[in-house]
Scaffold this motif. Sequence first.
Motif, PDB file in Angstrom:
ATOM      1  N   SER A   4       0.825  -1.207   0.000  1.00 54.72           N
ATOM      2  CA  SER A   4       0.000   0.000   0.000  1.00 54.72           C
ATOM      3  C   SER A   4       0.863   1.262   0.000  1.00 54.72           C
ATOM      4  O   SER A   4       0.547   2.230  -0.697  1.00 54.72           O
ATOM      5  N   VAL A   5       1.937   1.245   0.766  1.00 59.97           N
ATOM      6  CA  VAL A   5       2.839   2.398   0.811  1.00 59.97           C
ATOM      7  C   VAL A   5       3.499   2.598  -0.547  1.00 59.97           C
ATOM      8  O   VAL A   5       3.584   3.721  -1.057  1.00 59.97           O
ATOM      9  N   PHE A   6       3.934   1.516  -1.150  1.00 58.62           N
ATOM     10  CA  PHE A   6       4.568   1.602  -2.474  1.00 58.62           C
ATOM     11  C   PHE A   6       3.581   2.122  -3.518  1.00 58.62           C
ATOM     12  O   PHE A   6       3.907   3.013  -4.301  1.00 58.62           O
ATOM     13  N   LEU A   7       2.366   1.590  -3.502  1.00 54.80           N
ATOM     14  CA  LEU A   7       1.345   2.013  -4.460  1.00 54.80           C
ATOM     15  C   LEU A   7       1.011   3.489  -4.301  1.00 54.80           C
ATOM     16  O   LEU A   7       0.914   4.229  -5.290  1.00 54.80           O
ATOM     17  N   ASN A   8       0.854   3.956  -3.066  1.00 59.33           N
ATOM     18  CA  ASN A   8       0.544   5.362  -2.834  1.00 59.33           C
ATOM     19  C   ASN A   8       1.710   6.273  -3.196  1.00 59.33           C
ATOM     20  O   ASN A   8       1.498   7.390  -3.664  1.00 59.33           O
ATOM     21  N   THR A   9       2.929   5.816  -3.002  1.00 55.30           N
ATOM     22  CA  THR A   9       4.100   6.598  -3.411  1.00 55.30           C
ATOM     23  C   THR A   9       4.156   6.738  -4.922  1.00 55.30           C
ATOM     24  O   THR A   9       4.399   7.834  -5.447  1.00 55.30           O
ATOM     25  N   VAL A  10       3.910   5.646  -5.628  1.00 52.83           N
ATOM     26  CA  VAL A  10       3.896   5.691  -7.096  1.00 52.83           C
ATOM     27  C   VAL A  10       2.774   6.598  -7.585  1.00 52.83           C
ATOM     28  O   VAL A  10       2.974   7.426  -8.486  1.00 52.83           O
ATOM     29  N   ARG A  11       1.601   6.475  -6.983  1.00 51.26           N
ATOM     30  CA  ARG A  11       0.483   7.342  -7.370  1.00 51.26           C
ATOM     31  C   ARG A  11       0.815   8.814  -7.127  1.00 51.26           C
ATOM     32  O   ARG A  11       0.517   9.666  -7.957  1.00 51.26           O
ATOM     33  N   PHE A  12       1.408   9.106  -5.990  1.00 54.40           N
ATOM     34  CA  PHE A  12       1.792  10.472  -5.636  1.00 54.40           C
ATOM     35  C   PHE A  12       2.719  11.054  -6.704  1.00 54.40           C
ATOM     36  O   PHE A  12       2.466  12.138  -7.251  1.00 54.40           O
ATOM     37  N   VAL A  13       3.782  10.334  -7.021  1.00 57.70           N
ATOM     38  CA  VAL A  13       4.774  10.816  -7.986  1.00 57.70           C
ATOM     39  C   VAL A  13       4.152  10.958  -9.372  1.00 57.70           C
ATOM     40  O   VAL A  13       4.343  11.982 -10.044  1.00 57.70           O
ATOM     41  N   PRO A  45      -5.850   5.423   1.265  1.00 54.28           N
ATOM     42  CA  PRO A  45      -6.556   4.443   2.117  1.00 54.28           C
ATOM     43  C   PRO A  45      -7.407   5.096   3.206  1.00 54.28           C
ATOM     44  O   PRO A  45      -7.010   6.094   3.811  1.00 54.28           O
ATOM     45  N   ILE A  46      -8.542   4.512   3.454  1.00 53.40           N
ATOM     46  CA  ILE A  46      -9.520   5.073   4.375  1.00 53.40           C
ATOM     47  C   ILE A  46      -9.041   5.001   5.816  1.00 53.40           C
ATOM     48  O   ILE A  46      -9.192   5.942   6.580  1.00 53.40           O
ATOM     49  N   LYS A  47      -8.446   3.915   6.194  1.00 55.29           N
ATOM     50  CA  LYS A  47      -8.075   3.689   7.590  1.00 55.29           C
ATOM     51  C   LYS A  47      -6.627   4.082   7.887  1.00 55.29           C
ATOM     52  O   LYS A  47      -6.093   3.712   8.916  1.00 55.29           O
ATOM     53  N   ALA A  48      -6.003   4.835   7.023  1.00 58.11           N
ATOM     54  CA  ALA A  48      -4.612   5.245   7.241  1.00 58.11           C
ATOM     55  C   ALA A  48      -4.549   6.336   8.311  1.00 58.11           C
ATOM     56  O   ALA A  48      -5.557   6.967   8.645  1.00 58.11           O
ATOM     57  N   ASN A  49      -3.360   6.567   8.806  1.00 56.32           N
ATOM     58  CA  ASN A  49      -3.108   7.577   9.829  1.00 56.32           C
ATOM     59  C   ASN A  49      -3.507   8.960   9.293  1.00 56.32           C
ATOM     60  O   ASN A  49      -3.001   9.399   8.263  1.00 56.32           O
ATOM     61  N   ARG A  50      -4.387   9.643   9.996  1.00 54.80           N
ATOM     62  CA  ARG A  50      -4.906  10.934   9.511  1.00 54.80           C
ATOM     63  C   ARG A  50      -3.845  12.029   9.551  1.00 54.80           C
ATOM     64  O   ARG A  50      -3.791  12.878   8.666  1.00 54.80           O
ATOM     65  N   ALA A  51      -2.996  12.034  10.565  1.00 56.49           N
ATOM     66  CA  ALA A  51      -1.934  13.042  10.647  1.00 56.49           C
ATOM     67  C   ALA A  51      -0.963  12.883   9.486  1.00 56.49           C
ATOM     68  O   ALA A  51      -0.553  13.872   8.868  1.00 56.49           O
ATOM     69  N   LEU A  52      -0.617  11.652   9.170  1.00 57.91           N
ATOM     70  CA  LEU A  52       0.261  11.399   8.024  1.00 57.91           C
ATOM     71  C   LEU A  52      -0.416  11.830   6.729  1.00 57.91           C
ATOM     72  O   LEU A  52       0.222  12.402   5.840  1.00 57.91           O
ATOM     73  N   VAL A  95     -22.477   6.243   8.379  1.00 60.38           N
ATOM     74  CA  VAL A  95     -21.591   5.878   9.479  1.00 60.38           C
ATOM     75  C   VAL A  95     -20.836   4.592   9.158  1.00 60.38           C
ATOM     76  O   VAL A  95     -19.882   4.238   9.840  1.00 60.38           O
ATOM     77  N   ASN A  96     -21.213   3.896   8.099  1.00 59.24           N
ATOM     78  CA  ASN A  96     -20.588   2.621   7.735  1.00 59.24           C
ATOM     79  C   ASN A  96     -19.090   2.733   7.495  1.00 59.24           C
ATOM     80  O   ASN A  96     -18.362   1.781   7.709  1.00 59.24           O
ATOM     81  N   TYR A  97     -18.608   3.880   7.033  1.00 65.68           N
ATOM     82  CA  TYR A  97     -17.192   3.983   6.696  1.00 65.68           C
ATOM     83  C   TYR A  97     -16.305   3.907   7.928  1.00 65.68           C
ATOM     84  O   TYR A  97     -15.107   3.641   7.825  1.00 65.68           O
ATOM     85  N   GLU A  98     -16.873   4.091   9.118  1.00 67.56           N
ATOM     86  CA  GLU A  98     -16.079   4.059  10.338  1.00 67.56           C
ATOM     87  C   GLU A  98     -15.794   2.635  10.811  1.00 67.56           C
ATOM     88  O   GLU A  98     -14.956   2.429  11.679  1.00 67.56           O
ATOM     89  N   PHE A  99     -16.483   1.645  10.249  1.00 72.51           N
ATOM     90  CA  PHE A  99     -16.248   0.263  10.643  1.00 72.51           C
ATOM     91  C   PHE A  99     -14.982  -0.266   9.992  1.00 72.51           C
ATOM     92  O   PHE A  99     -14.579   0.177   8.913  1.00 72.51           O
TER      93      PHE A  99
END
Length: 168
Positions: A4-13, A45-52, A95-99
């Motif tokens: 997931s980290v690799f995919l998001n890094t590639v998407r970012f770039v 990702p939905i459940k990723a760290n919000r501060a990050l 509220v379903n997204y919080e599960f």
Amino acid sequence: MNNSVFLNTVRFVLLVLTQVLIFNNLHFMGYINPMVYVIFFYWYPIKANRALFMVISFFLGFMIDIFSDTLALHSIASLTVAYARPVVMRFCFGVNYEFQNFTFKNTTKVQRVTFLALLILIHQMVFFSLEILSFSHILLILKKVLTTGVVTLILCTLFSSLFSPKNE
């Protein structure tokens, strides 16, 4: 490295490069400049760290600002979208997204497009309000938000259907 980290890094770039090399040079009808990097907020990702997520969002906007020479407009708009994302998700998905087991594959296409459209609307409103910075030009702001937002939504929906995983 986590997939997931690799995919998001590639998407970012790739989104930064696509925005600054292709879409910043397109000006449909003289003033419509699609901002396709906004799809990053949809893909993150939905459940990723919000501060990050807030830091990454600022950095995304900052990178676009550096290459576009737009002072801090993209940074502020990106931070606003990142901050408002949980509220928009609650509005679109309930509220379903919080599960823990919530995924986009459990939602309808209309909910996903509404979510993306609201993210784009927030981004465009903040960006163009700060760019023009005058309430006397409210019709110009609304015209730019509407036209650029529609083109951005079409392109982001196209990108989402082409590059999102099939299980989404």
